[in-house]
Motif scaffolding. Structure first.
Motif, mmCIF file in Angstrom:
data_model
loop_
_atom_site.group_PDB
_atom_site.id
_atom_site.type_symbol
_atom_site.label_atom_id
_atom_site.label_comp_id
_atom_site.label_asym_id
_atom_site.label_seq_id
_atom_site.Cartn_x
_atom_site.Cartn_y
_atom_site.Cartn_z
ATOM 1 N N GLN A 275 -12.436 24.686 39.628
ATOM 2 C CA GLN A 275 -11.814 24.994 40.688
ATOM 3 C C GLN A 275 -10.507 24.441 41.069
ATOM 4 N N ASN A 276 -10.532 23.143 40.511
ATOM 5 C CA ASN A 276 -9.098 22.382 40.823
ATOM 6 C C ASN A 276 -8.415 21.793 39.562
ATOM 7 N N ASN A 277 -8.866 22.452 38.324
ATOM 8 C CA ASN A 277 -8.175 22.074 37.157
ATOM 9 C C ASN A 277 -7.972 23.111 36.050
ATOM 10 N N VAL A 278 -6.822 23.009 35.486
ATOM 11 C CA VAL A 278 -6.656 23.885 34.235
ATOM 12 C C VAL A 278 -6.165 23.027 33.217
ATOM 13 N N LYS A 293 -0.629 22.539 22.949
ATOM 14 C CA LYS A 293 -0.970 21.342 23.750
ATOM 15 C C LYS A 293 -2.171 21.168 24.160
ATOM 16 N N GLN A 294 -2.723 20.385 24.623
ATOM 17 C CA GLN A 294 -4.201 20.208 25.548
ATOM 18 C C GLN A 294 -3.859 19.061 26.596
ATOM 19 N N VAL A 295 -3.086 19.822 27.538
ATOM 20 C CA VAL A 295 -2.779 19.071 28.633
ATOM 21 C C VAL A 295 -3.576 19.156 29.708
ATOM 22 N N ASN A 296 -4.274 18.483 30.508
ATOM 23 C CA ASN A 296 -5.252 18.521 31.779
ATOM 24 C C ASN A 296 -4.326 18.673 33.057
ATOM 25 N N ILE A 297 -4.374 19.580 33.715
ATOM 26 C CA ILE A 297 -3.271 19.680 34.946
ATOM 27 C C ILE A 297 -4.360 19.910 36.240
ATOM 28 N N SER A 298 -4.148 19.120 37.392
ATOM 29 C CA SER A 298 -4.829 19.225 38.278
ATOM 30 C C SER A 298 -3.973 19.835 39.425
ATOM 31 N N LEU A 299 -4.793 20.950 40.089
ATOM 32 C CA LEU A 299 -3.865 21.876 40.934
ATOM 33 C C LEU A 299 -4.075 21.765 42.323
ATOM 34 N N ASN A 300 -3.107 21.783 43.204
ATOM 35 C CA ASN A 300 -3.223 21.690 44.694
ATOM 36 C C ASN A 300 -3.213 23.268 45.231
ATOM 37 N N LEU A 305 -0.489 28.816 40.416
ATOM 38 C CA LEU A 305 -1.726 29.246 39.581
ATOM 39 C C LEU A 305 -2.978 29.729 40.084
ATOM 40 N N VAL A 306 -3.050 28.520 41.433
ATOM 41 C CA VAL A 306 -4.284 28.960 42.154
ATOM 42 C C VAL A 306 -4.113 30.153 42.876
ATOM 43 N N GLU A 307 -2.824 30.514 43.317
ATOM 44 C CA GLU A 307 -2.832 31.885 43.725
ATOM 45 C C GLU A 307 -2.937 33.083 43.180
ATOM 46 N N ALA A 308 -2.708 32.914 41.918
ATOM 47 C CA ALA A 308 -2.784 33.886 40.763
ATOM 48 C C ALA A 308 -4.547 34.023 40.512
ATOM 49 N N ARG A 309 -5.057 33.119 40.708
ATOM 50 C CA ARG A 309 -6.321 32.958 40.101
ATOM 51 C C ARG A 309 -7.424 33.425 41.280
ATOM 52 N N ASP A 310 -7.113 32.938 42.624
ATOM 53 C CA ASP A 310 -8.135 33.152 43.781
ATOM 54 C C ASP A 310 -7.443 34.774 44.474
ATOM 55 N N ASP A 325 8.345 24.067 43.286
ATOM 56 C CA ASP A 325 7.595 22.981 43.672
ATOM 57 C C ASP A 325 6.060 23.394 43.664
ATOM 58 N N ARG A 326 5.748 24.338 43.150
ATOM 59 C CA ARG A 326 4.155 24.881 43.267
ATOM 60 C C ARG A 326 3.854 25.158 41.497
ATOM 61 N N VAL A 327 4.561 24.579 40.607
ATOM 62 C CA VAL A 327 3.980 24.880 39.134
ATOM 63 C C VAL A 327 4.046 23.518 38.730
#
Length: 582
Positions: A275-278, A293-300, A305-310, A325-327
């Protein structure tokens, strides 16, 4: 991208020559008729409206202002024509919503069209007094149209070559379109002048309606033509995605082909972890190509990305202020326009793809529709690729032991051979000794259980299968990441040791023989009703061959190991390791 020095040079040239051209026009080309401000305003308005419908050919906006400019010139002279044309040019530039790095196009176009207008006026006045087809100015009008067309084409080619370093064709689509518009310009301009002289300002608006209608029609025609080109290209990508590809190849095809169709500077693929990570798994950038790349990113919660997913919807943002400021940080300097779209597999969102373009408002409604279609294809292609990988793995796996089968070993050896051949040919200046030293060594062990038929006859085939499974696990644990264990068939197994010299492989074979003989195999599924479990002691005969010690082609290793196993181990008492002798 235009260098900073070139952009500064364009501003400098404009600051020097544009005022000089205006001063030259003011003193040498006086106004031909008293300025009627409502009329001038009407020509300016008509020029602005026409400029609202530009089409882009070869990365250059084209619009039908020439007929308005020529009519203005014939009525009021060069000074007023310059005003109408320059305002129309500014309208086109602002209509295209250029970013801050392209602001240099404002002085560039103002200077360019100032030069074109000046050259057209000079030619017109040179031929103005020549009698042609009943009019003294008709030859001048033709001369004006010709020089405007030639100067426009020449300056565009010079700009594309000197500023953008592009290869240009003289007779491209833009050339023929401009030629057609210049042929169209002369009669329309003459009609516009005649209607003004006959009916005043009202005549301008009467003729202006068909001019605007033609502009809109051409804009719609080229828009539909562009969409058809996009659809054809999207169909080509879709066809590639439907091929026999694994999931990695599907993603790579999508990443590399998409920017070739659309003006995209960056494509990034994120796998949804929770829910909080990509995790950023791949990205494509114009300058660096595909980057794994294999980069773990925490989302707010405010992340695009959260908007597109949800929302399970494609998210499109036209300017950088709406998303930077949202990517994730690595996307923030890639451009101005952004699209984030979820990718589904089995009705579950598994990935999010982000596209970034340098221009503002780069993704219009038609383009978004095509991207949605492509993303649906991508989801289907990933699902098909998953099934393809599973079927491939099934075809390369022994169902009893779970080990790879002989076909897998063949493919692995073939890969080693191809790599070796490529390394051999990569530097034709290398010495033979250096080439041999650089070649990839490998060894292959072929193992056959001794008298295994007796196990099947005594305890049953189910017990024999259990023994083979436990042997497979024992061999895998022993070999680990040093090589690959595979089932060759029946009670025969292969051990492939890449990057292994012969002495190393020989020692591994001997250790493997001792591990098999040193501990019995406990069997539960047997036919002896008097015992719950039986311990079965086994030995194995092993043959080993190595490349390049024993052959010139690693594909020969199986045959050589098989031969030395039977001749050197089986026929000499079994429970032995035999190395191939050249």
């Amino acid at each position: 991208m235009i260098s900073k020095a070139k952009r500064q040079g364009i501003w400098g040239l404009w600051a020097i020559f544009w005022p000089l051209i205006l001063i030259f026009i003011y003193y040498n080309f006086p106004v031909s008729a008293p300025i009627d401000y409502p009329t001038v305003f009407s020509f300016v308005l008509l020029g602005i409206i026409v400029a609202l419908f530009p089409i882009t050919l070869n990365n250059t906006p084209v619009f039908l202002v020439n007929s308005v400019s020529l009519a203005t010139f014939l009525i009021f002279g060069l000074g007023v024509e310059m005003i109408v044309t320059q305002i129309a040019i500014l309208t086109v530039i602002f209509r295209l919503k250029i970013n801050k790095n392209d602001i240099f196009r404002i002085p560039l176009n103002l200077l360019m069209f100032s030069i074109i207008s000046l050259l057209g006026a000079i030619v017109y006045y040179l031929f103005e007094d020549m009698y042609f087809l009943g009019r003294t100015d008709l030859l001048g009008i033709f001369g004006y149209a010709v020089i405007v067309f030639v100067a426009n084409q020449a300056l565009l080619k010079i700009i594309q070559i000197s500023l953008y370093n592009r290869k240009v064709k003289i007779f491209d689509e833009g050339f023929y379109f401009s030629l057609m518009m210049n042929v169209y310009m002369i009669p329309i301009a003459l009609i516009l002048v005649y209607m003004y002289e006959a009916f005043g300002v009202a005549g301008i608006y009467v003729v202006g309606i068909p001019i605007i209608s033609v502009s809109i029609s051409i804009k719609m025609y080229y828009a539909s033509k562009t969409i058809n080109v996009y659809l054809q290209s999207a169909n080509q990508i879709a066809q590639k995605l439907t091929g026999h590809l694994n999931r990695s190849d599907v993603v790579d095809t999508y990443l590399t082909d998409l920017p070739e169709i659309f003006t995209i500077s960056c494509v990034a693929v994120y796998d949804v972890q929770d829910q909080n990570n990509v995790q950023l798994i791949r990205s494509y950038e114009k300058e660096s190509g595909i980057v794994n790349k294999q980069v773990n990113i925490s989302l707010n919660n405010q992340s695009v990305l959260v908007e597109a997913r949800d929302s399970d919807q494609m998210i499109s943002v036209s300017t950088g202020k709406g998303w930077k400021d949202r990517v994730p940080e690595h996307l923030r300097e890639m451009g101005e326009s952004l699209v984030a779209t979820p990718v589904k597999r089995n009705q579950e969102i598994v990935s999010i793809i982000v596209l970034v373009a340098k221009q503002k408002h780069a993704f219009d409604g038609n383009l978004l529709v095509i991207l949605k279609v492509l993303n649906n294809y991508l989801g289907i292609a990933l699902e098909n690729a998953k099934h393809y990988e599973e079927s491939q793995a099934e075809g390369l796996t022994d169902h009893l032991t779970g080990l790879p089968n002989f076909r897998f070993i063949e493919q692995t050896i073939a890969t080693i051979r191809n790599q070796q051949q490529q390394a051999w040919m990569s530097d034709i200046a290398a010495t033979v000794e250096e080439q041999i030293e650089a070649s990839q060594s490998c060894s292959l062990i072929l193992l056959d259980l001794d008298r295994f038929k007796k196990v099947n006859d005594t305890y049953g085939h189910e017990c024999g299968n259990e023994v083979l499974q436990k042997l497979a696990n024992r061999m895998k644990d022993f070999i680990g990441d040093r090589g690959c264990v595979a089932r060759y068939g029946g009670e025969e197994f292969l051990v492939f040791l890449p990057n292994s010299i012969h002495q190393e492989g020989l020692q591994i074979a001997e250790d493997l023989r001792l591990i098999i003989a040193g501990e019995p195999f406990c069997c539960v599924n047997h036919m002896d009703a008097d015992r719950e479990k039986v311990d079965i002691h086994l030995t194995a005969s092993l043959g080993i061959a190595s490349y390049p010690d024993h052959c010139d082609d690693p594909m020969e290793l199986v045959r050589l190991a098989d031969r030395t196993m039977y001749v050197g181990a089986k026929h000499n008492g079994r429970n032995k390791v035999s190395a191939y002798q050249v």
